[in-house]
Design a protein around this motif. Structure first.
Motif, mmCIF file in Angstrom:
data_model
loop_
_atom_site.group_PDB
_atom_site.id
_atom_site.type_symbol
_atom_site.label_atom_id
_atom_site.label_comp_id
_atom_site.label_asym_id
_atom_site.label_seq_id
_atom_site.Cartn_x
_atom_site.Cartn_y
_atom_site.Cartn_z
ATOM 1 N N MET A 1 0.886 -1.342 0.088
ATOM 2 C CA MET A 1 -0.001 -0.093 0.035
ATOM 3 C C MET A 1 1.065 1.404 -0.021
ATOM 4 O O MET A 1 1.927 1.440 0.651
ATOM 5 N N ASN A 2 0.806 2.246 -0.894
ATOM 6 C CA ASN A 2 1.186 3.272 -0.807
ATOM 7 C C ASN A 2 0.884 4.365 0.368
ATOM 8 O O ASN A 2 -0.069 4.258 0.516
ATOM 9 N N ALA A 3 1.845 4.984 0.653
ATOM 10 C CA ALA A 3 1.355 6.191 1.757
ATOM 11 C C ALA A 3 2.061 7.435 1.220
ATOM 12 O O ALA A 3 2.909 7.545 0.189
ATOM 13 N N SER A 4 1.380 8.302 1.929
ATOM 14 C CA SER A 4 1.734 9.861 1.533
ATOM 15 C C SER A 4 2.493 10.546 2.809
ATOM 16 O O SER A 4 2.070 10.135 4.037
ATOM 17 N N LEU A 5 3.383 11.203 2.535
ATOM 18 C CA LEU A 5 4.246 11.753 3.649
ATOM 19 C C LEU A 5 4.805 13.087 3.200
ATOM 20 O O LEU A 5 5.135 13.738 2.259
ATOM 21 N N LEU A 21 12.037 6.497 0.854
ATOM 22 C CA LEU A 21 10.649 6.360 0.715
ATOM 23 C C LEU A 21 10.061 6.333 -0.797
ATOM 24 O O LEU A 21 9.390 5.417 -1.024
ATOM 25 N N ALA A 22 10.471 7.581 -1.319
ATOM 26 C CA ALA A 22 9.906 7.454 -2.705
ATOM 27 C C ALA A 22 10.201 6.210 -3.589
ATOM 28 O O ALA A 22 9.569 5.797 -4.399
ATOM 29 N N SER A 27 4.313 8.562 -1.669
ATOM 30 C CA SER A 27 4.353 9.994 -2.142
ATOM 31 C C SER A 27 4.810 11.003 -1.261
ATOM 32 O O SER A 27 4.633 10.996 -0.155
ATOM 33 N N VAL A 28 5.976 11.511 -1.419
ATOM 34 C CA VAL A 28 6.853 12.358 -0.639
ATOM 35 C C VAL A 28 6.680 13.728 -1.128
ATOM 36 O O VAL A 28 7.072 14.101 -1.942
ATOM 37 N N TYR A 29 6.072 14.730 0.202
ATOM 38 C CA TYR A 29 6.244 16.040 -0.254
ATOM 39 C C TYR A 29 7.317 16.599 0.777
ATOM 40 O O TYR A 29 7.450 16.278 1.943
ATOM 41 N N GLY A 30 8.181 17.594 0.220
ATOM 42 C CA GLY A 30 9.152 18.122 0.931
ATOM 43 C C GLY A 30 8.872 19.743 1.192
ATOM 44 O O GLY A 30 9.039 20.539 0.085
ATOM 45 N N LEU A 31 8.753 20.084 2.348
ATOM 46 C CA LEU A 31 8.471 21.499 2.529
ATOM 47 C C LEU A 31 9.982 22.306 2.939
ATOM 48 O O LEU A 31 10.582 21.826 3.938
ATOM 49 N N ARG A 32 10.066 23.421 2.458
ATOM 50 C CA ARG A 32 11.367 23.888 2.863
ATOM 51 C C ARG A 32 11.439 25.235 1.983
ATOM 52 O O ARG A 32 10.450 25.542 1.053
ATOM 53 N N ARG A 33 12.221 26.347 2.589
ATOM 54 C CA ARG A 33 12.272 27.708 2.089
ATOM 55 C C ARG A 33 12.550 27.589 0.545
ATOM 56 O O ARG A 33 11.935 28.165 -0.264
ATOM 57 N N SER A 34 13.801 27.092 0.139
ATOM 58 C CA SER A 34 14.360 26.945 -1.130
ATOM 59 C C SER A 34 14.214 25.377 -1.582
ATOM 60 O O SER A 34 14.762 24.523 -0.836
ATOM 61 N N ALA A 41 12.432 12.874 -6.956
ATOM 62 C CA ALA A 41 11.469 12.071 -6.580
ATOM 63 C C ALA A 41 10.692 12.648 -5.249
ATOM 64 O O ALA A 41 9.716 12.150 -4.769
ATOM 65 N N ILE A 42 10.998 13.910 -4.835
ATOM 66 C CA ILE A 42 10.061 14.578 -3.628
ATOM 67 C C ILE A 42 9.504 15.742 -4.375
ATOM 68 O O ILE A 42 10.055 16.628 -5.063
ATOM 69 N N VAL A 43 7.952 15.687 -4.120
ATOM 70 C CA VAL A 43 7.193 16.784 -4.561
ATOM 71 C C VAL A 43 7.654 18.135 -3.887
ATOM 72 O O VAL A 43 7.577 18.049 -2.407
ATOM 73 N N PRO A 44 7.879 19.099 -4.422
ATOM 74 C CA PRO A 44 8.352 20.457 -3.719
ATOM 75 C C PRO A 44 7.363 21.198 -3.127
ATOM 76 O O PRO A 44 6.254 21.447 -3.738
ATOM 77 N N VAL A 45 7.433 21.756 -1.839
ATOM 78 C CA VAL A 45 6.379 22.578 -1.081
ATOM 79 C C VAL A 45 7.200 23.707 -0.816
ATOM 80 O O VAL A 45 7.837 23.733 0.448
ATOM 81 N N ALA A 46 7.085 24.920 -1.381
ATOM 82 C CA ALA A 46 7.981 26.043 -1.012
ATOM 83 C C ALA A 46 7.185 26.858 0.134
ATOM 84 O O ALA A 46 6.042 26.992 0.189
ATOM 85 N N GLY A 47 7.975 26.940 1.408
ATOM 86 C CA GLY A 47 7.181 27.394 2.482
ATOM 87 C C GLY A 47 8.226 27.739 3.609
ATOM 88 O O GLY A 47 9.221 27.067 3.571
ATOM 89 N N ASP A 48 7.806 28.550 4.441
ATOM 90 C CA ASP A 48 8.573 29.236 5.504
ATOM 91 C C ASP A 48 8.109 28.838 6.800
ATOM 92 O O ASP A 48 7.010 29.344 7.028
ATOM 93 N N LEU A 49 8.840 27.894 7.499
ATOM 94 C CA LEU A 49 8.164 27.743 8.845
ATOM 95 C C LEU A 49 8.002 28.952 9.816
ATOM 96 O O LEU A 49 7.441 28.729 11.038
#
Length: 292
Positions: A1-5, A21-22, A27-34, A41-49
């Motif tokens: 079973m695939n999972a999302s992270l 894991l990809a 399904s892997v999402y990576g949140l970072r500024r740049s 392999a990692i879906v980018p999520v541009a954001g600032d914590l």
């Protein structure tokens, strides 16, 4: 079973985790500024914590897992609080905004939460009462994770080293001195093993294994710093000593990975010797290496 992270704070360790894991179909999402440095392999999520506004690329739909592994931008109490407490609070709020309830949150913490200084053995049941701001703030962030309403596990890493994390090698080359008495025990984990432990815990949870609320992530062999330095001097053929480069660290403890090993995880690099051999080999410095 695939999972999302979603990996919030997808830096070195997070990227290694995501790629791992990809490759397993997650399904892997990576949140970072740049996000330009993220692999495909990692879906980018541009954001600032550190910003209240939710990232516009925030993933929609179900998120099975959240790994929070931010790093402080400044090494002071305000920087730690912003990265670990306030940043985690924001991410939890963004999850709530989207109606997402991951089945588990992994919060990447530090063995700096422990205040022991006399070479004691430390495990997950030991008092975590560090006096310094970094340990205190990290404990506050751990409590936020554990009280978030999501099933949560804190992973306390120590002494990350590996490619790009070669401070000690540089110090040894300069003739770094360290006292041998009393022994200053240190704990470490190769960055690949840190990512591997996080992956192991996520996959165990996915299989239905009941996880504890805390695991220590270190290798098998806490070692006195003078022993590590002596071994590295031999590998690097360093014969001189510096009169100025001296360790002044007072803390000393030995952290056990027994709980993680009891779950079935094992480090690829069980001690500093295997880990630094890999680094030196990649750098082409293995000629004349003394194997033990």
């Amino acid at each position: 079973m695939n999972a999302s992270l979603l990996i919030a704070g997808c830096g070195d360790v997070g990227t290694r985790l995501g790629v791992r894991l990809a490759a397993e179909g997650w399904s892997v999402y990576g949140l970072r500024r740049s996000v330009t440095q993220l692999p495909g392999a990692i879906v980018p999520v541009a954001g600032d914590l550190q910003m209240d506004e939710c990232p516009s690329a925030w993933p929609t739909g179900k998120l099975d897992y959240l790994v929070y592994c931010a790093a402080a931008n400044s090494h002071d109490e305000a920087g730690y609080r912003s990265a670990y407490v306030e940043g985690l609070h924001r991410v939890l709020g963004w999850l709530a905004e989207h109606g997402q309830t991951p089945r588990r949150l992994l919060f990447v913490s530090s063995t700096g939460v422990y205040g022991q200084q006399g070479g004691e053995w430390v495990d997950e049941g030991s008092p975590a009462e560090a006096a310094g701001y970094s340990g205190r703030v990290m404990r506050e962030a751990e409590q936020l994770a554990l009280g978030s309403g999501l099933p949560a596990t804190c992973v306390r890493l120590s002494g990350l080293y590996g490619p790009g994390r070669e401070w000690l090698l540089g110090q040894v080359r300069q003739g770094y001195r360290v006292a041998s008495e009393p022994p200053l025990y240190g704990n470490r984990i190769h960055v690949d093993d840190a990512a591997g432990l996080l992956a192991y815990l996520l996959q165990a949870d996915q299989r239905g294994v009941v996880l504890e609320n805390c695991y220590i992530g270190v290798d098998d062999e806490p070692a006195p710093l003078d022993q590590v330095v002596a071994w590295l001097r031999e590998q690097l053929n360093v014969t001189h000593w510096s009169d100025t480069a001296q360790v002044r660290r007072a803390g000393s403890k030995r952290c056990s990975n027994g709980r993680a090993r009891g779950l079935g995880w094992a480090p690829q690099y069980p001690s500093y010797r295997e880990g630094y051999r890999a680094i030196l080999g990649d750098a082409g410095l293995l000629e004349g290496l003394q194997l033990e």
